[in-house]
Design an enzyme around this catalytic site. Structure first.
Site, PDB file in Angstrom:
ATOM      1  N   HIS A 135      48.077  37.345  41.448  1.00 53.62           N
ATOM      2  CA  HIS A 135      46.863  37.012  40.685  1.00 53.62           C
ATOM      3  C   HIS A 135      46.652  38.082  39.619  1.00 53.62           C
ATOM      4  O   HIS A 135      45.778  38.939  39.721  1.00 53.62           O
ATOM      5  CB  HIS A 135      45.653  36.935  41.623  1.00 53.62           C
ATOM      6  CG  HIS A 135      44.430  36.362  40.987  1.00 53.62           C
ATOM      7  ND1 HIS A 135      43.517  35.612  41.682  1.00 53.62           N
ATOM      8  CD2 HIS A 135      43.959  36.411  39.724  1.00 53.62           C
ATOM      9  CE1 HIS A 135      42.531  35.246  40.880  1.00 53.62           C
ATOM     10  NE2 HIS A 135      42.786  35.727  39.676  1.00 53.62           N
ATOM     11  N   HIS A 137      45.876  39.091  35.693  1.00 51.43           N
ATOM     12  CA  HIS A 137      45.444  38.858  34.317  1.00 51.43           C
ATOM     13  C   HIS A 137      46.197  39.883  33.470  1.00 51.43           C
ATOM     14  O   HIS A 137      45.928  41.087  33.565  1.00 51.43           O
ATOM     15  CB  HIS A 137      43.940  39.072  34.161  1.00 51.43           C
ATOM     16  CG  HIS A 137      43.094  38.090  34.907  1.00 51.43           C
ATOM     17  ND1 HIS A 137      42.342  37.115  34.272  1.00 51.43           N
ATOM     18  CD2 HIS A 137      42.868  37.922  36.234  1.00 51.43           C
ATOM     19  CE1 HIS A 137      41.684  36.400  35.172  1.00 51.43           C
ATOM     20  NE2 HIS A 137      41.990  36.879  36.378  1.00 51.43           N
ATOM     21  N   LYS A 218      48.347  27.353  36.073  1.00 53.33           N
ATOM     22  CA  LYS A 218      47.058  27.834  36.580  1.00 53.33           C
ATOM     23  C   LYS A 218      45.926  26.955  36.067  1.00 53.33           C
ATOM     24  O   LYS A 218      45.781  26.754  34.865  1.00 53.33           O
ATOM     25  CB  LYS A 218      46.830  29.280  36.134  1.00 53.33           C
ATOM     26  CG  LYS A 218      45.422  29.797  36.408  1.00 53.33           C
ATOM     27  CD  LYS A 218      45.136  29.903  37.911  1.00 53.33           C
ATOM     28  CE  LYS A 218      43.652  30.178  38.171  1.00 53.33           C
ATOM     29  NZ  LYS A 218      43.171  31.421  37.590  1.00 53.33           N
ATOM     30  N   HIS A 247      41.420  27.929  40.323  1.00 49.88           N
ATOM     31  CA  HIS A 247      40.080  28.525  40.384  1.00 49.88           C
ATOM     32  C   HIS A 247      39.142  27.363  40.114  1.00 49.88           C
ATOM     33  O   HIS A 247      39.110  26.842  39.001  1.00 49.88           O
ATOM     34  CB  HIS A 247      39.990  29.632  39.321  1.00 49.88           C
ATOM     35  CG  HIS A 247      38.624  30.188  39.092  1.00 49.88           C
ATOM     36  ND1 HIS A 247      38.409  31.537  38.934  1.00 49.88           N
ATOM     37  CD2 HIS A 247      37.402  29.616  38.957  1.00 49.88           C
ATOM     38  CE1 HIS A 247      37.127  31.762  38.706  1.00 49.88           C
ATOM     39  NE2 HIS A 247      36.499  30.602  38.712  1.00 49.88           N
ATOM     40  N   HIS A 273      41.037  33.661  45.086  1.00 45.86           N
ATOM     41  CA  HIS A 273      39.772  34.223  45.619  1.00 45.86           C
ATOM     42  C   HIS A 273      38.994  33.155  46.386  1.00 45.86           C
ATOM     43  O   HIS A 273      37.906  32.734  45.996  1.00 45.86           O
ATOM     44  CB  HIS A 273      38.917  34.879  44.542  1.00 45.86           C
ATOM     45  CG  HIS A 273      38.943  34.223  43.200  1.00 45.86           C
ATOM     46  ND1 HIS A 273      38.531  32.943  42.985  1.00 45.86           N
ATOM     47  CD2 HIS A 273      39.338  34.684  41.995  1.00 45.86           C
ATOM     48  CE1 HIS A 273      38.663  32.641  41.717  1.00 45.86           C
ATOM     49  NE2 HIS A 273      39.156  33.684  41.090  1.00 45.86           N
ATOM     50  N   HIS A 321      33.627  37.022  32.615  1.00 44.46           N
ATOM     51  CA  HIS A 321      33.525  35.601  32.273  1.00 44.46           C
ATOM     52  C   HIS A 321      32.656  35.349  31.050  1.00 44.46           C
ATOM     53  O   HIS A 321      32.156  34.246  30.853  1.00 44.46           O
ATOM     54  CB  HIS A 321      33.072  34.798  33.493  1.00 44.46           C
ATOM     55  CG  HIS A 321      34.124  34.755  34.550  1.00 44.46           C
ATOM     56  ND1 HIS A 321      35.186  33.878  34.507  1.00 44.46           N
ATOM     57  CD2 HIS A 321      34.326  35.541  35.631  1.00 44.46           C
ATOM     58  CE1 HIS A 321      35.976  34.110  35.535  1.00 44.46           C
ATOM     59  NE2 HIS A 321      35.479  35.116  36.226  1.00 44.46           N
ATOM     60  N   ASP A 361      43.468  40.252  41.044  1.00 47.40           N
ATOM     61  CA  ASP A 361      42.582  39.784  39.962  1.00 47.40           C
ATOM     62  C   ASP A 361      42.426  40.901  38.930  1.00 47.40           C
ATOM     63  O   ASP A 361      41.334  41.226  38.483  1.00 47.40           O
ATOM     64  CB  ASP A 361      41.226  39.362  40.517  1.00 47.40           C
ATOM     65  CG  ASP A 361      40.547  38.278  39.683  1.00 47.40           C
ATOM     66  OD1 ASP A 361      41.029  37.991  38.575  1.00 47.40           O
ATOM     67  OD2 ASP A 361      39.542  37.726  40.144  1.00 47.40           O
TER      68      ASP A 361
END
Length: 568
Positions: A135, A137, A218, A247, A273, A321, A361
């Site tokens: 996971h 980024h 994803k 997600h 998650h 976010h 993450d």
């Protein structure tokens, strides 16, 4: 003539043997050696006046008959066992686990040492497989260094750098970005693989990403994890044998948990998650751990549940976010995801083996350099709160340790179709290995090998007369320079991309390895982590029950593997 030594003396000289126990770092976790593959009195050890010398433990055999490297007398912790053995490496792969030496004069030798053999001293060291963080980024390339220095050797995820889309979602969108990231990561001292963006309702935009070299797809709510997008993405993944990570829809705008499960149509999917603080149907996404087709993972900011967990999450979420504190709807969105009840339940579901994997993450509500550390902190917390597992004894925590190490090694490897190459300390797999001193296990590794080469290590002052004077810190070694990266690191891509000529098209230095066998997986394939309890989540109180039992535990105020090991 035999010579008898005490267990303590033997352990000091040759490392622990069968029946000896080791504490992992400063946790309450104890392991016990199940088997010793070496032969008493015939152990091999390097050094002045030691065994591995010409005509003694070193044979006269040519290069093709001996190991390139032998790690001597190491304690292996892996999903299949906790043993002591010599580990032989050949052509960048694990070639043998057993007894090293000179077969011309020594008994029980399963791998030969010769003039072509290097020795890594594994006495009183723990050997594990390199960790796999699924996971990622890809916000900054510097993540790779921090990951490796906590024992991670493979990063799977998506992104293009510090763009808004990447900071929120693990997607590398479209062929141009995928090719650009494949080229850019070609010089990284890390195995990599990139997920394409899965949020689209027609197949061709997904197919072109897979053909461009994506190793998976994803789905992320910030791009719209709708019924149509989920259904379409899984259909394309089935066609091309790549994994899908999801997600889900936190605000239940496009549907509820039941709608998402219906869209899956019993097809294999990796839920990120899974507790929900990182995102997903509020408040009941955690219930997917009971589904046979769902391969669930946690991210490390909620691992384990402590007195600080809730407080730090709100600000993290707002930043990652692209939310605004002065917009009430944004604030409500953030607060809906952070629930102490489901975070506490996540601890227990990890310990039950109902949540199968651990991940970071990275820089997007998670810490890439703490995947291994947070895994073992969770195991420790559960040991002191829930006691010994029924599979274990009062003397050791071997089963619990095997369960937890599988969460960041073999299970993500199986999930993402790379277990044929990596994920465990087993013969035939690439030698991505990590050596730890027991007192620093899970916190600070001593040596990290990539593809059989030492890629990084603790190292002292390069101008000193010996390797150990301060300042001692992590540095890349020869496996992390020049052509060493080409032979020691790998890039994972789809089978379709390789068949379409990606190697000739991009002319990458790293070896490309295909992902495969991802679409027929079930929860039962998650080693030591295959539980599928019947889940219930109360929509008013957020209480979580598994098979009718309330899952709750306290927030810990003191953890091991923390300030004792770090200045900052």
């Amino acid at each position: 003539m035999s010579f008898k030594v005490s267990r303590q003396t033997y352990a000091e000289l040759m490392g622990p043997t069968t029946g000896d126990r080791i504490r992992l770092a400063d946790t309450e976790l104890m392991i016990e050696i199940e088997k010793d593959f070496t032969t008493y009195g015939e152990e091999v050890k390097f050094g002045g006046g030691k065994v591995i010398r010409d005509g003694m433990g070193q044979s006269q055999h040519n290069h093709d008959q001996v190991m390139d490297t032998v790690i001597t007398n190491a304690v292996i912790i892996d999903h299949w066992g906790i043993v002591k053995a010599d580990v032989g490496l050949k052509n960048g792969r694990i070639a043998e686990i057993g007894k090293a030496g000179n077969p011309d004069i020594q008994p029980n030798v399963t791998m030969s040492i010769g003039a072509a053999t290097e020795i890594i001293a594994g006495e009183n060291m723990i050997l594990t497989a390199g960790g796999i963080d699924s996971h990622i980024h890809f916000i900054s390339p510097q993540q790779a260094e921090d990951a490796m220095m906590n024992g991670i050797t493979t990063m799977l995820g998506g992104g293009t750098g510090p763009a808004a889309g990447t900071a929120a979602t693990t997607c590398t969108p479209g062929p141009w970005h995928i090719h650009s990231m494949l080229r850019a990561s070609d010089g990284m001292v890390m195995n990599t693989g990139f997920y394409g963006k899965g949020n689209v309702s027609l197949p061709t935009p997904l197919e072109e990403q897979i053909l461009a070299g994506a190793c998976g797809l994803k789905l992320h709510e910030d791009w719209g994890s709708t019924y149509a997008a989920i259904d379409n993405c899984l259909a394309v993944a089935d066609k091309y044998d790549v994994q899908v990570a999801v997600h889900t829809d936190t605000i239940n705008e496009g549907g509820y948990l039941e709608n998402t499960i219906a869209a899956m149509k019993d097809r294999t999917i990796h839920t990120f998650h899974t507790e929900g603080a990182g995102g997903g149907h509020a408040p009941d996404i955690i219930a997917v751990v009971g589904q046979e087709n769902v391969l669930p993972s946690s991210t490390n900011p909620t691992r384990p549940y402590t007195i600080n967990t809730l407080d730090e999450h709100l600000d993290m979420l707002m930043v990652c976010h692209h939310l605004h504190a002065n917009i009430p709807e944004d604030l409500a969105f953030a607060e809906s995801r952070i629930r102490k009840e489901t975070i506490a339940a996540e601890d227990i579901l990890q310990d039950m083996g109902a949540i199968s994997m651990m991940s970071s993450d990275s820089q997007a509500m998670g810490r890439i350099g703490e995947v291994v550390l947070r895994t073992w902190q969770t195991a420790h917390k559960m040991k002191i709160q829930r006691g010994t597992l029924q599979e274990d004894t009062s003397k050791n925590d071997n089963f619990r340790v095997k369960r937890y190490i599988a969460k960041y090694t073999i299970n993500p490897a199986i999930t993402h179709g790379i277990s044929h190459a990596l994920g465990s300390v087993e013969v035939g797999k690439y030698a991505d290995l990590v050596l730890w001193r027991p007192a620093f296990f899970g916190v600070k590794p001593s040596v990290i090998l990539k593809g059989g080469m030492i890629a990084a290590s603790l190292m002292g002052d390069p101008n000193a007369s010996i390797p150990t004077p301060q300042p001692v810190h992590y540095r890349y070694m020869f496996g992390g320079y020049g052509g060493g990266i080409k032979t020691s690191c790998f890039t994972f891509v789809s089978q379709a991309a390789l068949a379409a000529g990606l190697v000739d098209q991009l002319k990458l230095d790293k070896n490309l390895i295909e992902v495969k066998n991802t679409r027929n997986l079930r929860k039962k394939d998650m080693i030591h982590n295959s539980a599928t309890p019947k889940m219930e989540v109360d929509p008013e109180t957020y209480e979580v029950r598994a098979d009718g039992q309330l899952l709750t535990c306290g927030a810990e105020d003191v953890l091991p593997m923390a300030q004792r090991y770090f200045l900052f």
